[in-house]
Scaffold this motif. Structure first.
Motif, PDB file in Angstrom:
ATOM      1  N   VAL A 185      32.433 -28.537  -8.946  1.00 39.99           N
ATOM      2  CA  VAL A 185      32.196 -29.210  -7.667  1.00 39.99           C
ATOM      3  C   VAL A 185      32.264 -30.736  -7.851  1.00 39.99           C
ATOM      4  O   VAL A 185      32.865 -31.458  -7.051  1.00 39.99           O
ATOM      5  CB  VAL A 185      30.844 -28.769  -7.064  1.00 39.99           C
ATOM      6  CG1 VAL A 185      30.468 -29.621  -5.866  1.00 39.99           C
ATOM      7  CG2 VAL A 185      30.926 -27.303  -6.660  1.00 39.99           C
ATOM      8  N   LYS A 186      31.684 -31.214  -8.945  1.00 40.71           N
ATOM      9  CA  LYS A 186      31.745 -32.655  -9.250  1.00 40.71           C
ATOM     10  C   LYS A 186      33.199 -33.104  -9.374  1.00 40.71           C
ATOM     11  O   LYS A 186      33.592 -34.171  -8.898  1.00 40.71           O
ATOM     12  CB  LYS A 186      31.065 -32.914 -10.598  1.00 40.71           C
ATOM     13  CG  LYS A 186      29.645 -33.398 -10.525  1.00 40.71           C
ATOM     14  CD  LYS A 186      29.297 -33.796 -11.958  1.00 40.71           C
ATOM     15  CE  LYS A 186      27.891 -34.170 -12.180  1.00 40.71           C
ATOM     16  NZ  LYS A 186      27.528 -34.036 -13.602  1.00 40.71           N
ATOM     17  N   SER A 187      33.966 -32.274 -10.053  1.00 37.63           N
ATOM     18  CA  SER A 187      35.364 -32.609 -10.273  1.00 37.63           C
ATOM     19  C   SER A 187      36.129 -32.648  -8.948  1.00 37.63           C
ATOM     20  O   SER A 187      37.006 -33.491  -8.737  1.00 37.63           O
ATOM     21  CB  SER A 187      35.945 -31.583 -11.253  1.00 37.63           C
ATOM     22  OG  SER A 187      37.308 -31.485 -11.145  1.00 37.63           O
ATOM     23  N   MET A 188      35.754 -31.761  -8.020  1.00 43.06           N
ATOM     24  CA  MET A 188      36.381 -31.779  -6.681  1.00 43.06           C
ATOM     25  C   MET A 188      36.030 -33.072  -5.963  1.00 43.06           C
ATOM     26  O   MET A 188      36.886 -33.701  -5.331  1.00 43.06           O
ATOM     27  CB  MET A 188      35.902 -30.593  -5.836  1.00 43.06           C
ATOM     28  CG  MET A 188      36.400 -29.256  -6.315  1.00 43.06           C
ATOM     29  SD  MET A 188      35.747 -27.879  -5.342  1.00 43.06           S
ATOM     30  CE  MET A 188      36.819 -27.948  -3.906  1.00 43.06           C
ATOM     31  N   ALA A 189      34.750 -33.460  -6.062  1.00 39.26           N
ATOM     32  CA  ALA A 189      34.291 -34.674  -5.369  1.00 39.26           C
ATOM     33  C   ALA A 189      35.033 -35.884  -5.910  1.00 39.26           C
ATOM     34  O   ALA A 189      35.486 -36.757  -5.167  1.00 39.26           O
ATOM     35  CB  ALA A 189      32.794 -34.836  -5.551  1.00 39.26           C
ATOM     36  N   LYS A 190      35.188 -35.905  -7.232  1.00 44.26           N
ATOM     37  CA  LYS A 190      35.855 -37.038  -7.858  1.00 44.26           C
ATOM     38  C   LYS A 190      37.317 -37.125  -7.413  1.00 44.26           C
ATOM     39  O   LYS A 190      37.815 -38.199  -7.050  1.00 44.26           O
ATOM     40  CB  LYS A 190      35.773 -36.858  -9.382  1.00 44.26           C
ATOM     41  CG  LYS A 190      36.236 -38.050 -10.170  1.00 44.26           C
ATOM     42  CD  LYS A 190      35.976 -37.833 -11.661  1.00 44.26           C
ATOM     43  CE  LYS A 190      36.868 -38.758 -12.480  1.00 44.26           C
ATOM     44  NZ  LYS A 190      36.969 -38.332 -13.875  1.00 44.26           N
ATOM     45  N   GLU A 191      37.989 -35.988  -7.417  1.00 42.34           N
ATOM     46  CA  GLU A 191      39.410 -35.993  -7.047  1.00 42.34           C
ATOM     47  C   GLU A 191      39.578 -36.319  -5.567  1.00 42.34           C
ATOM     48  O   GLU A 191      40.512 -37.037  -5.182  1.00 42.34           O
ATOM     49  CB  GLU A 191      40.050 -34.635  -7.385  1.00 42.34           C
ATOM     50  CG  GLU A 191      41.560 -34.582  -7.264  1.00 42.34           C
ATOM     51  CD  GLU A 191      42.311 -35.546  -8.196  1.00 42.34           C
ATOM     52  OE1 GLU A 191      41.751 -35.927  -9.237  1.00 42.34           O
ATOM     53  OE2 GLU A 191      43.451 -35.929  -7.846  1.00 42.34           O
ATOM     54  N   ALA A 192      38.644 -35.828  -4.734  1.00 37.49           N
ATOM     55  CA  ALA A 192      38.721 -36.098  -3.294  1.00 37.49           C
ATOM     56  C   ALA A 192      38.559 -37.600  -3.049  1.00 37.49           C
ATOM     57  O   ALA A 192      39.279 -38.202  -2.252  1.00 37.49           O
ATOM     58  CB  ALA A 192      37.661 -35.315  -2.550  1.00 37.49           C
ATOM     59  N   SER A 193      37.617 -38.201  -3.765  1.00 37.88           N
ATOM     60  CA  SER A 193      37.398 -39.630  -3.558  1.00 37.88           C
ATOM     61  C   SER A 193      38.605 -40.430  -4.047  1.00 37.88           C
ATOM     62  O   SER A 193      39.022 -41.392  -3.423  1.00 37.88           O
ATOM     63  CB  SER A 193      36.072 -40.026  -4.218  1.00 37.88           C
ATOM     64  OG  SER A 193      36.241 -41.083  -5.093  1.00 37.88           O
ATOM     65  N   LYS A 194      39.179 -39.993  -5.143  1.00 42.40           N
ATOM     66  CA  LYS A 194      40.369 -40.649  -5.666  1.00 42.40           C
ATOM     67  C   LYS A 194      41.528 -40.578  -4.664  1.00 42.40           C
ATOM     68  O   LYS A 194      42.281 -41.534  -4.483  1.00 42.40           O
ATOM     69  CB  LYS A 194      40.779 -39.913  -6.954  1.00 42.40           C
ATOM     70  CG  LYS A 194      41.341 -40.797  -8.036  1.00 42.40           C
ATOM     71  CD  LYS A 194      41.308 -40.011  -9.338  1.00 42.40           C
ATOM     72  CE  LYS A 194      42.462 -40.341 -10.233  1.00 42.40           C
ATOM     73  NZ  LYS A 194      42.501 -39.464 -11.412  1.00 42.40           N
ATOM     74  N   ALA A 195      41.634 -39.428  -4.018  1.00 41.95           N
ATOM     75  CA  ALA A 195      42.740 -39.229  -3.073  1.00 41.95           C
ATOM     76  C   ALA A 195      42.424 -39.807  -1.701  1.00 41.95           C
ATOM     77  O   ALA A 195      43.287 -39.871  -0.829  1.00 41.95           O
ATOM     78  CB  ALA A 195      43.053 -37.741  -2.961  1.00 41.95           C
ATOM     79  N   GLY A 196      41.155 -40.187  -1.505  1.00 41.69           N
ATOM     80  CA  GLY A 196      40.773 -40.750  -0.211  1.00 41.69           C
ATOM     81  C   GLY A 196      40.625 -39.704   0.882  1.00 41.69           C
ATOM     82  O   GLY A 196      40.888 -39.980   2.050  1.00 41.69           O
ATOM     83  N   VAL A 197      40.219 -38.481   0.516  1.00 37.48           N
ATOM     84  CA  VAL A 197      39.982 -37.447   1.529  1.00 37.48           C
ATOM     85  C   VAL A 197      38.513 -37.031   1.512  1.00 37.48           C
ATOM     86  O   VAL A 197      37.821 -37.209   0.511  1.00 37.48           O
ATOM     87  CB  VAL A 197      40.860 -36.187   1.301  1.00 37.48           C
ATOM     88  CG1 VAL A 197      42.331 -36.532   1.429  1.00 37.48           C
ATOM     89  CG2 VAL A 197      40.583 -35.562  -0.067  1.00 37.48           C
ATOM     90  N   SER A 198      38.045 -36.507   2.649  1.00 31.67           N
ATOM     91  CA  SER A 198      36.668 -36.015   2.701  1.00 31.67           C
ATOM     92  C   SER A 198      36.681 -34.496   2.823  1.00 31.67           C
ATOM     93  O   SER A 198      37.495 -33.942   3.568  1.00 31.67           O
ATOM     94  CB  SER A 198      35.945 -36.566   3.931  1.00 31.67           C
ATOM     95  OG  SER A 198      36.143 -37.956   4.010  1.00 31.67           O
TER      96      SER A 198
END
Lengths: 364, 338
Positions: free
Chosen positions: B110-123
């Protein structure tokens, strides 16, 4: 990549191709026996480099392709016994038997596992003492020593839940059977890895009795074209020879350790080749002293019943008498996604190679 | 005629999957949004257009060098939107968890998803959780869906309708890294390797190209089925032929080596951070330059061109100078016996 790139070099390839063109005056038909050669010929588009005088045809050297329907039926039957785990090399699982394939049995719930070595199958047997692990032993002299080593290891460790359903085959009997059967060729591009085990002398009778050139070849474009050059040269000189092109791997005496393993565990017996029928002394049978590991005996499977699918001309293709597009089923009813004949199943099969690499509107 | 049972190969991105989509899903769901079978559906919404897509992730093992199932679940959906020319905005995340999965593993994912989402600029704005009894699932499956907005001028990119013979084919780096990394991470081969999955979100990389050049006529991310699947599908769809020069296709030595040993073709091996672009010839230098300036495009290369000949077919000029046709894989590649 070292030992690969040098053998794919386009300048070198062009050079050898030019040499073949200059040397070849009479029409010559060469059979590449091994599926690996067939695959490489198509993968690298080597037909583009050959003059009209040189014709390459594909032989019966794809072990998956020549496994009889009876063998697959037996494996399918074993897969249906609760508690049995079938372990197999990957590309066998799609081969159709009479009514089913291992892939279909797996979809229905049978435990079919792809392994990369017989030792993986042994490990599964060690870890699952309550299951019966059956390894499907297929292949020529290349893979047979490994299966033999697996059986010896199982005996040494007393692993009783490990059995081998054996369909290992020998290469020289089929090479002579083809010629006796009327296949018209002028020379063999002989298998590189089989010969790494057996050595070169086993082909001597083909050269002496049938007056055919035999060159043991590697699997890269430069290897194959150089082998063609060697065969063409000897043919033009009317001096068929036994030669090794693949000297970086094959020695005349072969691999003695592997040969001893094979002879310790297997003995020659008559065997069925898909498309070719029964060929005397062309199979490797598990010797009676290892009967405890022989799935055929353990499960009382009896003699496998072999038959060919209706309309399929795999036999004639394997003999090099016809090419895939001569088959009415090719690329219509029979495709890599839904294979009917075995030549379409393995990536090394003539039909699969033909379909994958040569298919155009014109090629059908 | 469809098969009687679903086999593993129905999910491998090859011919069998195409048949399943055409003969079952499209047969019953048919509508204009779905019919084009692009990476994202491009849907009109008042005056704007939105791109909408979904993808499920079932990777084994859950963790592999260069990523994990969570990172993959975010960047896979982000990339499907991005190659449609859209700016990804919102994602959903649905978890199907097998009883017994360690909480630590789930948190890492889940942390890894949050990190990638923030990197990609999506919520990640909505989600769902289901737990199935042990043995009824394989540790964890994740589904993500995504919505992006799409400027009108980019809406045609996923169809590639403006493509013409003479256009060139580009890719942003080495192929097959993801597939061979995951295969090796399963531990069957014991290859020691420093290979990492290329999995990553490509939206910013792609946006930079679109904003700075008008040359891109078609894009698609090369995932399951590899580069070959993208090329074959595009040739079929556009009606043109494609010619690829094998010598120019970037492949890492390790990937090549593993493929040689197993009898695989790197062209058919999966990627998770590669985009194939068809670019108008006069813009190629410009696009290549923008690609190479970015981290995800350092090894970008021109690998082929669109041709008038051999319509709907992809021809490969091999390293040795011969030629052969490239076909859609029938199913998962199987290791050859010898």
């Amino acid at each position: 990549m070292r030992f690969i790139d040098e053998f794919r070099d386009s300048d070198l390839v062009l050079n050898i191709a030019e040499g073949i063109r200059k040397r070849s005056a009479r029409n010559i038909v060469l059979m590449e026996v091994c599926g690996g050669h067939t695959m490489a010929v198509h993968k690298f588009g080597l037909h583009d480099f050959l003059p009209e005088t040189v014709r390459l045809i594909s032989g019966p050297g794809c072990p998956v392709c020549v496994s009889g329907t009876g063998f697959i039926d037996q494996a399918v039957r074993l897969a249906g016994i609760p508690g049995t785990v079938i372990t197999t090399y990957g590309d066998l699982i799609r081969v159709p038997g009479s009514d089913s394939s291992l892939e279909q049995e797996s979809a229905k719930g049978a435990d079919v596992r792809i392994v990369y070595s017989v030792m993986d199958a042994l490990e599964i047997a060690r870890q699952n003492p309550d299951n019966m692990i059956v390894f499907l032993g297929i292949g020529f002299e290349t893979t047979a020593p490994a299966t033999a080593a697996g059986i010896l290891k199982a005996k040494e460790e007393g692993i009783s839940n490990f059995k081998v359903l054996c369909s290992h085959k020998l290469m020289p009997p089929v090479m002579t059977a083809l010629i006796d059967d009327g296949v018209k060729i002028d020379g063999y591009i002989a298998p590189g890895h089989v010969s790494a085990i057996t050595g070169s002398e086993m082909y001597r009778p083909i050269v002496e009795k049938y007056r055919l050139g035999v060159v043991i070849s590697g699997f890269e474009p430069v290897d194959i074209l150089q082998s063609v050059y060697m065969l063409v040269s000897a043919f033009e000189d009317y001096e068929p020879k036994l030669q090794i092109q693949y000297t970086r791997v094959v020695k005349p005496e072969g691999n003695k350790v592997a040969q001893e393993l094979m002879h310790a565990v297997f003995e020659p017996g008559d065997d069925w080749w898909r498309g070719l029928g029964m060929i005397p002394a062309s199979g490797m049978k598990i010797r009676p002293e290892f009967a405890a590991f022989d799935a055929e005996k353990y499960f009382h499977l009896g003699v496998p019943e072999n038959h060919e699918p209706a309309g399929c001309i795999c036999g004639e293709i394997l003999k090099g008498l016809k090419i895939p597009k001569d088959c009415p089923l090719f690329a219509t009813a029979c495709t890599p996604a839904k294979p009917i004949g075995a030549c379409m199943v393995s990536a090394e099969g003539s039909c699969a190679a033909f379909y994958k690499y040569r298919k155009t509107e014109n090629d059908g | 005629m469809m098969a009687k049972t679903i086999r593993l190969h129905h999910g491998s991105g090859g011919l069998l999957m195409q048949e399943l989509i055409r003969d079952l899903f499209l047969r019953y769901f048919d509508n204009p949004g779905l019919r084009s079978l692009t990476d994202s559906a491009i849907l009109p919404l008042n005056s704007a257009q939105i791109a909408f897509t979904t993808d499920s992730f079932v990777v084994d093992p859950l963790f592999f060098p260069g990523g994990d199932i969570g990172k993959l679940a975010v960047c896979g959906t982000v990339n499907d939107l991005a190659v449609s020319g859209a700016v990804p905005l919102f994602l959903s995340a649905a978890f199907i968890i097998e009883e017994g999965l360690s909480m630590d593993d789930l948190e890492t994912i889940v942390k890894s998803m949050a990190k990638e989402a923030s990197k990609a600029g999506v919520s990640i704005v909505t989600g769902d959780t289901k737990v199935v009894p042990k043995g009824k699932g394989d540790k964890l499956f994740i589904n993500t869906a995504g919505i992006g907005k799409i400027e009108k001028k980019y809406a045609g990119i996923s169809h590639g309708l403006k493509t013409k013979p003479g256009d060139l084919v580009l890719i942003n780096g080495t192929i097959g890294d993801h597939g061979m990394t995951v295969m090796n991470a399963r531990g069957n081969f014991h290859f020691s390797s420093s290979l990492e999955s290329d999995c990553g979100s490509l939206n910013k990389f792609i946006q930079k190209i679109l904003h700075n050049s008008e040359g891109v006529r078609f894009m698609r991310d090369a995932t399951r089925g590899g580069l070959a699947a993208v090329l074959c599908e595009f040739a079929e769809k556009s009606g043109y032929g494609i010619e690829i020069d094998e010598r120019t296709v970037p492949v890492k030595e390790e990937v090549n080596g593993m493929c040689e040993l197993l009898g695989f073709d790197p062209l058919h091996v999966a990627n998770e951070g590669k985009v194939v672009m068809v670019v108008e010839k006069k813009y190629v230098e410009e696009v290549l330059c923008i690609m190479k300036r970015q981290n995800q495009g350092k090894k970008s290369a021109v690998i082929g061109r669109i041709v008038e000949d051999h319509k709907k077919k992809v021809k490969l000029r091999t390293v040795s100078g011969g030629s052969r046709w490239i076909d859609l894989p029938a199913g998962e590649q199987l290791p050859r016996i010898c």
